[in-house]
Design an enzyme around this catalytic site. Structure first.
Site, PDB file in Angstrom:
ATOM      1  N   TYR A 258       9.150 -45.841 -87.366  1.00  0.00           N
ATOM      2  CA  TYR A 258       7.686 -46.707 -87.909  1.00  0.00           C
ATOM      3  C   TYR A 258       8.365 -46.911 -89.579  1.00  0.00           C
ATOM      4  CZ  TYR A 258       4.209 -44.869 -83.826  1.00  0.00           C
ATOM      5  OH  TYR A 258       4.086 -44.992 -82.805  1.00  0.00           O
TER       6      TYR A 258
ATOM      7  N   LYS B 186      -2.939 -12.206 -84.457  1.00  0.00           N
ATOM      8  CA  LYS B 186      -3.628 -12.953 -84.964  1.00  0.00           C
ATOM      9  C   LYS B 186      -3.326 -14.664 -84.259  1.00  0.00           C
ATOM     10  CE  LYS B 186      -4.398 -12.690 -89.240  1.00  0.00           C
ATOM     11  NZ  LYS B 186      -5.598 -12.446 -90.482  1.00  0.00           N
TER      12      LYS B 186
ATOM     13  N   MET C 168       5.049 -38.467 -82.768  1.00  0.00           N
ATOM     14  CA  MET C 168       4.193 -37.979 -82.566  1.00  0.00           C
ATOM     15  C   MET C 168       4.964 -37.213 -81.810  1.00  0.00           C
ATOM     16  SD  MET C 168       0.796 -38.023 -80.410  1.00  0.00           S
ATOM     17  CE  MET C 168      -0.063 -39.776 -81.866  1.00  0.00           C
TER      18      MET C 168
ATOM     19  N   ARG D  49     -14.952 -12.170 -99.458  1.00  0.00           N
ATOM     20  CA  ARG D  49     -14.187 -12.888 -97.963  1.00  0.00           C
ATOM     21  C   ARG D  49     -15.535 -12.037 -96.980  1.00  0.00           C
ATOM     22  NH1 ARG D  49      -8.978 -13.967 -95.471  1.00  0.00           N
ATOM     23  NH2 ARG D  49      -8.735 -11.969 -94.851  1.00  0.00           N
TER      24      ARG D  49
HETATM   25  C1  PLP Z   1      -3.961 -11.373 -91.692  1.00  0.00           C
HETATM   26  C2  PLP Z   1      -4.499 -10.284 -92.180  1.00  0.00           C
HETATM   27  C3  PLP Z   1      -3.447  -9.300 -91.944  1.00  0.00           C
HETATM   28  C4  PLP Z   1      -2.306  -9.382 -91.900  1.00  0.00           C
HETATM   29  O1  PLP Z   1      -1.963  -9.553 -92.809  1.00  0.00           O
HETATM   30  P1  PLP Z   1      -0.049  -9.817 -93.137  1.00  0.00           P
HETATM   31  O2  PLP Z   1      -0.419 -10.381 -94.939  1.00  0.00           O
HETATM   32  O3  PLP Z   1      -0.095 -10.770 -92.341  1.00  0.00           O
HETATM   33  O4  PLP Z   1       0.668  -8.355 -92.621  1.00  0.00           O
HETATM   34  C5  PLP Z   1      -3.961  -7.760 -92.130  1.00  0.00           C
HETATM   35  N1  PLP Z   1      -5.466  -7.568 -92.289  1.00  0.00           N
HETATM   36  C6  PLP Z   1      -6.065  -8.671 -92.372  1.00  0.00           C
HETATM   37  C7  PLP Z   1      -7.874  -7.966 -92.685  1.00  0.00           C
HETATM   38  C8  PLP Z   1      -5.975  -9.273 -91.382  1.00  0.00           C
HETATM   39  O5  PLP Z   1      -6.830 -10.887 -91.518  1.00  0.00           O
END
Ligand code: PLP
Length: 340
Positions: A244, A31, A285, A113
């Site tokens: 800056y 992700k 930047m 969550r």
């Molecule tokens: C991000 C995520 C993971 C991975 O977690 P890590 O700590 O990076 O291994 C696993 N399951 C879900 C649902 C996540 O959102």
């Protein structure tokens, strides 16, 4: 142009450690642009290693790696009918799931969550059935796997109950058993993977897993390094200031160069040092200034210290890296798993 170098030897080392610990049962979490590393770049290498399952954030990400993995789980997007599997995070979204969509039910075993409550599992399963969606998996996420506490264990007890309930339901309704998964990186290395499950491994893939020494964390290697190229060089004379606000003052004559990386690329504006030395004055930047005149400098090769300094975690430093930075693969050994 500033760029990211991906050390494939480190990546394969990490994958091999994960592979061993999980008995070959793991999905790679890609992700958010593979935690900033580059979705296609890491996805294609994970495929070479033999990983069959990937987890992403949304449909767009899944599309980009659809040819690499037979199974892709999308964590938060609106379910559609295609080859991807969509996580259902509450009862409302189940009611909107189209017929024929592949789904996984997320169960909230204590993180509060996402996911349906434990008491709602049966209702959720019935709704999935009546929507004629295809239940491929059931999963949960632990809130404190990396903490020195017993939290993980009560959450896991709840999870085991959920699995029993799902199995009973599927048996009664003559449905094939879905797959189950619950362990993220920290859970995998702390408590292993439950029988018949696979782990969902994110941060360990990339070489970072911060957990108490008491858990005997594995040796992992950071995959990503950030590099910048020299834009210009000049001589500063005593008393001259840089950047800056003129925060840095030269106390004597010195040679300095600017490099083409800045906070637009995702490095913190408050960053004070790089692997190549102290940043002179403020981060701009698109540039920073360092002493010397090397053509190319390493900004960081391990983000743990930077994360600590900025009161955050490696995840945040990594995912903030701009997707527009070029990702270059470095070294291309045969994947370790294929060697044996
Ligand atoms: C991000 C995520 C993971 C991975 O977690 P890590 O700590 O990076 O291994 C696993 N399951 C879900 C649902 C996540 O959102």
């Amino acid at each position: 142009m500033a760029y990211i170098k991906l050390n494939l030897d480190a990546l394969f080392h990490n994958l091999k450690v994960i592979d061993k610990k999980s008995g070959g049962n793991f999905a790679v979490v890609l992700k958010d642009n593979a935690y900033g590393h580059g979705l296609e770049e890491i996805g294609s290498e994970a495929k070479k290693f033999g990983v069959k399952r990937a987890v992403v954030r949304n449909f767009k990400e899944a599309k980009r790696i659809e040819n690499f993995f037979p199974y892709i789980l999308i964590l938060s997007d609106t379910p559609k009918v295609n080859n991807f599997c969509y996580a259902l995070n509450d009862i409302e979204s189940i009611k909107k799931t189209p017929k024929g969509a592949l789904v996984e039910l997320k169960v909230d075993t204590g993180m509060h969550r996402n996911g349906v409550r434990v008491e709602e599992v049966k209702r959720a399963l019935e709704l999935i059935l009546s929507q004629k969606a295809v239940l491929k998996g059931v999963f949960t996420h632990y809130r404190s796997a990396d903490d020195l506490s017993s939290e993980l264990f009560w959450q896991r007890e709840k999870w085991r109950e959920v699995k029993r309930e799902v199995k009973r339901f599927c048996f009664k309704n003559r449905l094939p058993l879905p797959h189950f998964h619950s362990s993220n990186s920290a859970t995998l290395f702390r408590a292993g993977v439950e029988d018949g499950e696979f782990a969902r491994v994110g941060i360990a893939t990339y070489g970072y897993l911060e957990m108490d020494k008491i858990f005997n964390p594995p040796l992992l290697k950071p995959v990503l390094t950030l590099w910048a190229k020299r834009i210009s060089t000049r001589t500063l004379y005593e008393g001259e200031r840089v950047g800056y606000g003129g925060e840095f003052v030269a106390l004597q004559k010195m040679v300095v160069s600017s490099y083409d990386v800045g906070y637009a690329d995702g490095i913190f504006r408050a960053l004070k040092t790089t692997a190549a030395g102290k940043i002179l004055g403020r981060v701009s930047m698109d540039s920073i200034v360092l002493e010397g005149q090397k053509d190319e400098v390493c900004i960081f090769e391990d983000v743990k210290e930077i994360a600590k300094e900025h009161h955050t975690i490696a995840y945040e430093v990594l995912v903030k890296l701009s997707p527009t930075l070029e990702r270059k693969k470095d070294s291309a050994q045969i994947p370790a798993a294929l060697e044996d």
